[in-house]
Design a protein around this motif. Sequence first.
Motif, PDB file in Angstrom:
ATOM      1  N   ARG B  70       0.841  -1.184   0.000  1.00  0.00           N
ATOM      2  CA  ARG B  70       0.000   0.000   0.000  1.00  0.00           C
ATOM      3  C   ARG B  70       0.874   1.230   0.000  1.00  0.00           C
ATOM      4  O   ARG B  70       1.913   1.241   0.654  1.00  0.00           O
ATOM      5  CB  ARG B  70      -0.836   0.059   1.272  1.00  0.00           C
ATOM      6  CG  ARG B  70      -1.838  -1.017   1.373  1.00  0.00           C
ATOM      7  CD  ARG B  70      -2.544  -0.901   2.700  1.00  0.00           C
ATOM      8  NE  ARG B  70      -3.489  -2.000   2.788  1.00  0.00           N
ATOM      9  CZ  ARG B  70      -4.662  -1.927   3.386  1.00  0.00           C
ATOM     10  NH1 ARG B  70      -5.014  -0.814   3.998  1.00  0.00           N
ATOM     11  NH2 ARG B  70      -5.469  -2.955   3.396  1.00  0.00           N
ATOM     12  N   VAL B  71       0.430   2.257  -0.675  1.00  0.00           N
ATOM     13  CA  VAL B  71       1.160   3.512  -0.666  1.00  0.00           C
ATOM     14  C   VAL B  71       0.206   4.607  -0.218  1.00  0.00           C
ATOM     15  O   VAL B  71      -0.889   4.727  -0.757  1.00  0.00           O
ATOM     16  CB  VAL B  71       1.695   3.847  -2.072  1.00  0.00           C
ATOM     17  CG1 VAL B  71       2.473   5.148  -2.042  1.00  0.00           C
ATOM     18  CG2 VAL B  71       2.553   2.709  -2.591  1.00  0.00           C
ATOM     19  N   ASP B  72       0.613   5.351   0.765  1.00  0.00           N
ATOM     20  CA  ASP B  72      -0.235   6.427   1.269  1.00  0.00           C
ATOM     21  C   ASP B  72       0.061   7.713   0.533  1.00  0.00           C
ATOM     22  O   ASP B  72       1.124   8.292   0.680  1.00  0.00           O
ATOM     23  CB  ASP B  72       0.007   6.635   2.762  1.00  0.00           C
ATOM     24  CG  ASP B  72      -0.774   7.830   3.283  1.00  0.00           C
ATOM     25  OD1 ASP B  72      -1.922   8.030   2.829  1.00  0.00           O
ATOM     26  OD2 ASP B  72      -0.245   8.576   4.120  1.00  0.00           O
ATOM     27  N   HIS B  74      -1.967  10.360   0.773  1.00  0.00           N
ATOM     28  CA  HIS B  74      -2.786  11.371   1.448  1.00  0.00           C
ATOM     29  C   HIS B  74      -4.063  11.651   0.677  1.00  0.00           C
ATOM     30  O   HIS B  74      -4.533  12.778   0.622  1.00  0.00           O
ATOM     31  CB  HIS B  74      -1.992  12.650   1.681  1.00  0.00           C
ATOM     32  CG  HIS B  74      -1.008  12.514   2.801  1.00  0.00           C
ATOM     33  ND1 HIS B  74      -0.303  13.570   3.302  1.00  0.00           N
ATOM     34  CD2 HIS B  74      -0.614  11.442   3.514  1.00  0.00           C
ATOM     35  CE1 HIS B  74       0.493  13.135   4.274  1.00  0.00           C
ATOM     36  NE2 HIS B  74       0.317  11.853   4.416  1.00  0.00           N
ATOM     37  N   LYS B  75      -4.585  10.620   0.065  1.00  0.00           N
ATOM     38  CA  LYS B  75      -5.880  10.722  -0.597  1.00  0.00           C
ATOM     39  C   LYS B  75      -6.878   9.909   0.211  1.00  0.00           C
ATOM     40  O   LYS B  75      -6.509   9.270   1.191  1.00  0.00           O
ATOM     41  CB  LYS B  75      -5.786  10.144  -2.015  1.00  0.00           C
ATOM     42  CG  LYS B  75      -4.703  10.761  -2.871  1.00  0.00           C
ATOM     43  CD  LYS B  75      -5.142  12.073  -3.484  1.00  0.00           C
ATOM     44  CE  LYS B  75      -3.988  12.687  -4.258  1.00  0.00           C
ATOM     45  NZ  LYS B  75      -3.462  11.762  -5.285  1.00  0.00           N
ATOM     46  N   ASP B  76      -8.105   9.873  -0.278  1.00  0.00           N
ATOM     47  CA  ASP B  76      -9.121   9.204   0.522  1.00  0.00           C
ATOM     48  C   ASP B  76      -9.370   7.760   0.114  1.00  0.00           C
ATOM     49  O   ASP B  76     -10.418   7.193   0.412  1.00  0.00           O
ATOM     50  CB  ASP B  76     -10.417  10.015   0.511  1.00  0.00           C
ATOM     51  CG  ASP B  76     -10.209  11.344   1.232  1.00  0.00           C
ATOM     52  OD1 ASP B  76      -9.222  11.460   1.969  1.00  0.00           O
ATOM     53  OD2 ASP B  76     -11.035  12.249   1.059  1.00  0.00           O
ATOM     54  N   ILE B  78      -7.156   3.800  -0.748  1.00  0.00           N
ATOM     55  CA  ILE B  78      -5.888   3.101  -0.609  1.00  0.00           C
ATOM     56  C   ILE B  78      -5.265   2.920  -1.983  1.00  0.00           C
ATOM     57  O   ILE B  78      -5.942   2.512  -2.919  1.00  0.00           O
ATOM     58  CB  ILE B  78      -6.111   1.731   0.043  1.00  0.00           C
ATOM     59  CG1 ILE B  78      -6.823   1.897   1.391  1.00  0.00           C
ATOM     60  CG2 ILE B  78      -4.802   0.989   0.209  1.00  0.00           C
ATOM     61  CD1 ILE B  78      -7.336   0.595   1.967  1.00  0.00           C
ATOM     62  N   VAL B  91       5.223  13.343  -4.427  1.00  0.00           N
ATOM     63  CA  VAL B  91       3.898  13.634  -4.959  1.00  0.00           C
ATOM     64  C   VAL B  91       3.679  15.131  -5.050  1.00  0.00           C
ATOM     65  O   VAL B  91       3.959  15.851  -4.091  1.00  0.00           O
ATOM     66  CB  VAL B  91       2.803  13.081  -4.012  1.00  0.00           C
ATOM     67  CG1 VAL B  91       1.424  13.199  -4.647  1.00  0.00           C
ATOM     68  CG2 VAL B  91       3.107  11.648  -3.605  1.00  0.00           C
ATOM     69  N   LEU B  98       3.570  12.230 -10.015  1.00  0.00           N
ATOM     70  CA  LEU B  98       4.385  11.389  -9.138  1.00  0.00           C
ATOM     71  C   LEU B  98       5.777  11.212  -9.713  1.00  0.00           C
ATOM     72  O   LEU B  98       5.937  11.132 -10.924  1.00  0.00           O
ATOM     73  CB  LEU B  98       3.764   9.994  -9.026  1.00  0.00           C
ATOM     74  CG  LEU B  98       2.532   9.795  -8.155  1.00  0.00           C
ATOM     75  CD1 LEU B  98       2.222   8.317  -8.071  1.00  0.00           C
ATOM     76  CD2 LEU B  98       2.784  10.356  -6.772  1.00  0.00           C
ATOM     77  N   SER B 127       7.363   2.953   5.172  1.00  0.00           N
ATOM     78  CA  SER B 127       6.760   3.759   4.119  1.00  0.00           C
ATOM     79  C   SER B 127       7.399   5.132   4.169  1.00  0.00           C
ATOM     80  O   SER B 127       7.682   5.647   5.238  1.00  0.00           O
ATOM     81  CB  SER B 127       5.254   3.866   4.336  1.00  0.00           C
ATOM     82  OG  SER B 127       4.981   4.642   5.474  1.00  0.00           O
ATOM     83  N   LEU B 128       7.657   5.672   3.028  1.00  0.00           N
ATOM     84  CA  LEU B 128       8.223   7.023   2.965  1.00  0.00           C
ATOM     85  C   LEU B 128       7.748   7.676   1.698  1.00  0.00           C
ATOM     86  O   LEU B 128       8.024   7.196   0.605  1.00  0.00           O
ATOM     87  CB  LEU B 128       9.759   6.972   2.963  1.00  0.00           C
ATOM     88  CG  LEU B 128      10.460   8.297   2.647  1.00  0.00           C
ATOM     89  CD1 LEU B 128      10.195   9.327   3.732  1.00  0.00           C
ATOM     90  CD2 LEU B 128      11.952   8.106   2.475  1.00  0.00           C
ATOM     91  N   GLU B 129       6.983   8.721   1.826  1.00  0.00           N
ATOM     92  CA  GLU B 129       6.535   9.462   0.656  1.00  0.00           C
ATOM     93  C   GLU B 129       6.762  10.945   0.931  1.00  0.00           C
ATOM     94  O   GLU B 129       6.628  11.404   2.055  1.00  0.00           O
ATOM     95  CB  GLU B 129       5.049   9.222   0.347  1.00  0.00           C
ATOM     96  CG  GLU B 129       4.561   7.784   0.488  1.00  0.00           C
ATOM     97  CD  GLU B 129       5.328   6.727  -0.311  1.00  0.00           C
ATOM     98  OE1 GLU B 129       5.808   7.043  -1.424  1.00  0.00           O
ATOM     99  OE2 GLU B 129       5.482   5.597   0.196  1.00  0.00           O
TER     100      GLU B 129
END
Lengths: 138, 138
Positions: B70-72, B74-76, B78, B91, B98, B127-129
Amino acid sequence: MKTKVEIKNLLQNAKLKNTTPRVVILETLLNIKHPETAGEIHKRLKKNKIDLVTLYRTLASFEKNKLVKRVDLHKDAIYYELDLDHHHHIVCTKCNKLERFENSEIEKVLNKIISKSVKFKNIKEHSLELFGICKKCA
Amino acid sequence: MKTKVEIKNLLQNAKLKNTTPRVVILETLLNIKHPETAGEIHKRLKKNKIDLVTLYRTLASFEKNKLVKRVDLHKDAIYYELDLDHHHHIVCTKCNKLERFENSEIEKVLNKIISKSVKFKNIKEHSLELFGICKKCA
DNA sequence: ATACAATTGCAAACAATTTGCAATTGGAAA
DNA sequence: TTTCCAATTGCAAATTGTTTGCAATTGTAT
């Protein structure tokens, strides 16, 4: 612990009206040690009869104003947390225990990364969460 | 591009039955350059009449078997992505562009962090975005 | 070729989050 | 202060994303 005045200032700086729901929500968030979902936060507001919808809208506006940030815990809901001091989390994927941490080296690495980027020249925010099994569960 | 045989092996290694939906989904994921939601991925499967529910279940089992992460963003919803090669994202919060990146130094920093941890002694994943405004939008 | 557990598709439920709208409220301006 | 308007709130209802139950189908070990 933040005083009423400090809370009022946080709102004022964000150009947000100083309303009861916002103050109550901000006070509540200040008491929460780890990220929580809107539903969980709402339970804490019970006595104050603040609508869940208001909470969602407040979280959204706090987020826009950088008072609050989302934290991805690889769960199926969004977790929110005050963003007054920058930090990250380690999550136990077995018992869900959380540990906070701060790290200044990360920023340096991020700067290197951004200097290599083709499309970006700076970063506004970043998310970093670690997942593993805690010592107790191991 | 992965061959049929390689795809079959990916499934076999994960001890997952070699079914049509899984192969199709895996092939599809191999063609996707950036994380997508279940809904978006499902659109790509149209011709193959694979049920959205099957996709959700497949993504869940792929995730459990570390084929997918999974990548977050920051949207609503998954976002999912194949996890065959480790990388992160920057992002653009304005146009959603991206950029992928890899970085080996991060791992070193993470090791330092974990050595300081009270409750954890190792990390399984992280996780790191990064979020910012891209050069075009700036 | 058979048998059984794993997987699938469909319908329906569920949970989280958002939207519309009328009523209320805070704070700037008079 | 009092007035006024835009911002904010609460309620009901809609929407979106995701999960569950179950009977039918499929893959693979025997």
